[in-house]
Enzyme design. Structure first.
Site, PDB file in Angstrom:
ATOM      1  N   ASP A  75       0.854  -1.184   0.000  1.00 12.27           N
ATOM      2  CA  ASP A  75       0.000   0.000   0.000  1.00 12.27           C
ATOM      3  C   ASP A  75       0.890   1.234   0.000  1.00 12.27           C
ATOM      4  O   ASP A  75       2.085   1.160   0.311  1.00 12.27           O
ATOM      5  CB  ASP A  75      -0.948  -0.012   1.217  1.00 12.27           C
ATOM      6  N   ASP A  76       0.281   2.378  -0.341  1.00 13.28           N
ATOM      7  CA  ASP A  76       1.082   3.605  -0.364  1.00 13.28           C
ATOM      8  C   ASP A  76       1.461   4.041   1.045  1.00 13.28           C
ATOM      9  O   ASP A  76       2.586   4.462   1.287  1.00 13.28           O
ATOM     10  CB  ASP A  76       0.366   4.733  -1.134  1.00 13.28           C
ATOM     11  N   ASP A 108      -1.805   4.608   8.012  1.00 10.48           N
ATOM     12  CA  ASP A 108      -2.090   5.785   8.848  1.00 10.48           C
ATOM     13  C   ASP A 108      -2.583   5.299  10.216  1.00 10.48           C
ATOM     14  O   ASP A 108      -1.793   5.116  11.149  1.00 10.48           O
ATOM     15  CB  ASP A 108      -3.115   6.668   8.133  1.00 10.48           C
TER      16      ASP A 108
END
Ligand SMILES: O=P(O)(O)OC[C@H]1O[C@H](OP(=O)(O)OP(=O)(O)O)[C@H](O)[C@@H]1O
Ligand code: HPA
Ligand SMILES: [Mg+2]
Length: 168
Positions: A103-104, A107
């Site tokens: 994934d980028d 969070d």
């Protein structure tokens, strides 16, 4: 002085060049780290943000088997319940052994937590990581503070800015 800026005002703006370099660095770190002979069986991108880093990593690692898992957890900057909208190939995935899930960023960690439950043996990698989500990620490149919003190049455009002295 306290910094009262909202996360989106305290932005970390990432260019295409930067995400390309950071995604390459992620791939190089993962090279040879798969189970058994060090090889990875497949790359799985968490859409949509994971697709560009996953493509770059798959190219660097010469992996041709690429699948996607679609997870939606944000409406713009508002977090909602993470939901799987589309799963990758069942036979390919198994329990996740030898699968690199990319994934980028991580969070809150909610997205990866959900995907980890589905594939507990997979390896989870992100380009960027915020402190809350770090326990959910096995490999990442750059840590960014929790109150910073990361802006990716696919969400931005070049535009004119006033000179510093021209501002009131
Ligand atoms: O660790 P978390 O708090 O769960 O947040 C991280 C996830 O949120 C963003 O995706 P988003 O759901 O916004 O969808 P997108 O990738 O399609 O933009 C980002 O690309 C991660 O997948
Ligand atoms: O900081 C962020 N930037 C972009 N998308 C996100 N999704 C969760 N956090 C972020
Ligand atoms: Mg995403």
């Amino acid at each position: 002085m306290t910094d009262n800026r909202l996360p989106h005002e305290k932005g970390f703006h990432i260019s295409w060049d930067q995400i390309h370099r950071d995604s390459r660095a992620l791939a190089w770190r993962l090279d040879g780290q798969g189970p058994d002979d060090g090889a990875w069986r497949a790359v799985v991108a968490i859409t949509r943000g994971g697709m560009a880093p996953a493509m770059i990593a798959a190219r660097e690692l010469d992996i041709r088997t690429v699948d996607t898992i679609s997870v939606k957890s944000y409406d713009h900057q508002d977090q909602a319940e993470a939901m799987v909208l589309k799963s990758p190939d069942k036979e390919l995935m198994g329990d996740g052994t030898g699968i690199l899930i990319i994934d980028d960023l991580v969070d809150s960690g909610k997205t990866l937590e959900l995907v980890r439950k589905m594939y507990p043996k997979a390896h989870f990698a992100t380009v960027y990581a915020k402190p809350k989500g770090r326990p959910q990620v096995d490999t990442f490149i750059t840590e960014v503070s929790q109150d910073t919003w990361i802006f990716f190049p696919w969400d931005m455009a070049l535009q004119y800015v006033e000179p510093y002295r021209g501002k009131d």
